[in-house]
Write a protein that holds these residues in place. Structure first.
Motif, PDB file in Angstrom:
ATOM      1  N   SER A 163       5.165  16.276 -10.007  1.00  0.00           N
ATOM      2  CA  SER A 163       5.102  17.686  -9.634  1.00  0.00           C
ATOM      3  C   SER A 163       3.853  18.271 -10.272  1.00  0.00           C
ATOM      4  O   SER A 163       3.680  18.183 -11.492  1.00  0.00           O
ATOM      5  N   GLY A 164       2.974  18.848  -9.445  1.00  0.00           N
ATOM      6  CA  GLY A 164       1.705  19.344  -9.952  1.00  0.00           C
ATOM      7  C   GLY A 164       0.585  18.325  -9.919  1.00  0.00           C
ATOM      8  O   GLY A 164      -0.520  18.610 -10.374  1.00  0.00           O
ATOM      9  N   GLY A 165       0.836  17.150  -9.374  1.00  0.00           N
ATOM     10  CA  GLY A 165      -0.190  16.119  -9.256  1.00  0.00           C
ATOM     11  C   GLY A 165      -0.893  16.166  -7.909  1.00  0.00           C
ATOM     12  O   GLY A 165      -0.808  17.162  -7.181  1.00  0.00           O
ATOM     13  N   ALA A 166      -1.586  15.079  -7.582  1.00  0.00           N
ATOM     14  CA  ALA A 166      -2.352  15.030  -6.340  1.00  0.00           C
ATOM     15  C   ALA A 166      -2.569  13.582  -5.921  1.00  0.00           C
ATOM     16  O   ALA A 166      -2.355  12.661  -6.713  1.00  0.00           O
ATOM     17  N   ARG A 221      -5.817  13.626   1.859  1.00  0.00           N
ATOM     18  CA  ARG A 221      -5.535  14.032   0.488  1.00  0.00           C
ATOM     19  C   ARG A 221      -4.506  15.147   0.465  1.00  0.00           C
ATOM     20  O   ARG A 221      -4.257  15.811   1.479  1.00  0.00           O
ATOM     21  N   GLY A 222      -3.919  15.346  -0.702  1.00  0.00           N
ATOM     22  CA  GLY A 222      -2.939  16.411  -0.839  1.00  0.00           C
ATOM     23  C   GLY A 222      -2.615  16.702  -2.280  1.00  0.00           C
ATOM     24  O   GLY A 222      -3.012  15.966  -3.198  1.00  0.00           O
ATOM     25  N   ALA A 223      -1.894  17.821  -2.469  1.00  0.00           N
ATOM     26  CA  ALA A 223      -1.386  18.206  -3.774  1.00  0.00           C
ATOM     27  C   ALA A 223       0.131  18.045  -3.743  1.00  0.00           C
ATOM     28  O   ALA A 223       0.760  18.297  -2.716  1.00  0.00           O
ATOM     29  N   ILE A 224       0.679  17.590  -4.853  1.00  0.00           N
ATOM     30  CA  ILE A 224       2.116  17.312  -4.906  1.00  0.00           C
ATOM     31  C   ILE A 224       2.826  18.479  -5.588  1.00  0.00           C
ATOM     32  O   ILE A 224       2.640  18.712  -6.781  1.00  0.00           O
ATOM     33  N   HIS A 225       3.615  19.206  -4.820  1.00  0.00           N
ATOM     34  CA  HIS A 225       4.346  20.348  -5.369  1.00  0.00           C
ATOM     35  C   HIS A 225       5.574  19.869  -6.154  1.00  0.00           C
ATOM     36  O   HIS A 225       5.803  20.294  -7.278  1.00  0.00           O
ATOM     37  N   THR A 226       6.376  19.012  -5.535  1.00  0.00           N
ATOM     38  CA  THR A 226       7.575  18.480  -6.187  1.00  0.00           C
ATOM     39  C   THR A 226       7.645  16.976  -5.994  1.00  0.00           C
ATOM     40  O   THR A 226       7.517  16.488  -4.869  1.00  0.00           O
ATOM     41  N   ARG A 281      10.523  14.550  -7.257  1.00  0.00           N
ATOM     42  CA  ARG A 281      11.798  14.405  -7.968  1.00  0.00           C
ATOM     43  C   ARG A 281      12.343  13.023  -7.618  1.00  0.00           C
ATOM     44  O   ARG A 281      12.918  12.833  -6.535  1.00  0.00           O
ATOM     45  N   LEU A 292      13.415  13.923  -3.754  1.00  0.00           N
ATOM     46  CA  LEU A 292      12.655  14.920  -2.996  1.00  0.00           C
ATOM     47  C   LEU A 292      11.163  14.816  -3.287  1.00  0.00           C
ATOM     48  O   LEU A 292      10.754  14.716  -4.451  1.00  0.00           O
ATOM     49  N   ILE A 329       7.792  17.155  -2.069  1.00  0.00           N
ATOM     50  CA  ILE A 329       7.182  18.252  -1.306  1.00  0.00           C
ATOM     51  C   ILE A 329       5.692  18.217  -1.626  1.00  0.00           C
ATOM     52  O   ILE A 329       5.301  18.329  -2.792  1.00  0.00           O
ATOM     53  N   THR A 370       1.364  18.714   0.025  1.00  0.00           N
ATOM     54  CA  THR A 370       0.451  19.108   1.088  1.00  0.00           C
ATOM     55  C   THR A 370      -0.234  17.863   1.650  1.00  0.00           C
ATOM     56  O   THR A 370      -0.222  16.786   1.035  1.00  0.00           O
TER      57      THR A 370
END
Lengths: 159, 159
Positions: free
Chosen positions: B59-62, B79-84, B86, B90, B92, B94
């Motif tokens: 969570s908070g990674g990329a 590419r993306g950013a990792i919100h969650t 878990r 789960l 979540i 981008t």
């Protein structure tokens, strides 16, 4: 002079578009979003005190802040991951109010210079469902934006 | 046994829902998404070679990976950013294909155990516009998912 917040929901879609003009260049308005010491001074609702608990404002970074109503117990925490942080131009980031866990939206904010040292944010918030959009609107999302941007007007005027 | 990919677009909304069952527990299917060494072995399209160039799965990674068609020039970067993140439950995050810069979608994947050591992903992809959704579908998004998940079936069978 406040130029007001223009907000439009796209019919039948979980999307809110907004435009807000500022009496300052795009670079200054962007910095007010990227610098945590500035951000806590204007982000709405302005009757709340805001404290940053995590802040790594770069593409691939993340943020978290907590809001408290003075004199009351309880707090509201918000966090997200930063997909794009392009100084003076563009922020694309996720957003979650931890009180509605796992309901994550995507915020896209373009910072555009206008003549005369002015600028505007052209924004789009994309929600994971129509229900989530409705509850965010019911919880005062646009009022929070309006009061926050008015506080930002004041900060930008101070320089 | 492949159980197939169920995909549904929500009428008039920039949203794709999907469900895919696997002959393995949710923990194993989650790990295949979180471990870069496993991920590159199944992510579609499977005719492409995949290389991870950044990977911080929390969570908070990329993340960022690059795909190449063997014997051809050119590459496709994502590419993306990792919100969650878990574990076992789960993701979540981008998602952006760098060939369509600043067109960022949000992927929500729930990993759910089923009886008999099986599991399913219940997923939702939220796009920033109907146009972006259409172009992703035209570019073979679901075919890429289908071939990828079939390769993941094979990997999970090998253990």
């Amino acid at each position: 002079m406040s130029t007001g917040l223009f907000v439009e929901t796209l019919p039948g879609q979980p999307i809110v578009d907004f435009v807000r003009e500022f009496e300052a260049p795009a670079a200054a308005v962007y910095t007010a979003h990227a610098d945590p010491d500035v951000y806590v001074r204007w982000v709405g609702p302005t009757t709340y005190e805001t404290a940053v608990t995590a802040w790594d404002h770069r593409s691939g970074g993340a943020y978290r802040f907590v809001q408290r109503e003075p004199g009351r117990l309880g707090e509201y925490a918000f966090r997200g991951a930063i997909h794009t942080a392009r100084p003076g131009e563009l922020i694309i980031q996720t957003f979650e109010w931890e009180g509605a866990p796992d309901q994550v939206s995507l915020d896209i904010m373009r910072f555009e210079d206008l003549p005369g040292g002015r600028s505007r944010i052209v924004g789009r918030s994309v929600f994971p469902s129509l229900d989530n959009l409705r509850s965010m609107l019911d919880d005062g999302m646009t009022e929070g934006m309006e009061t926050g941007y008015r506080a930002l007007d004041d900060l930008l005027r101070e320089g």
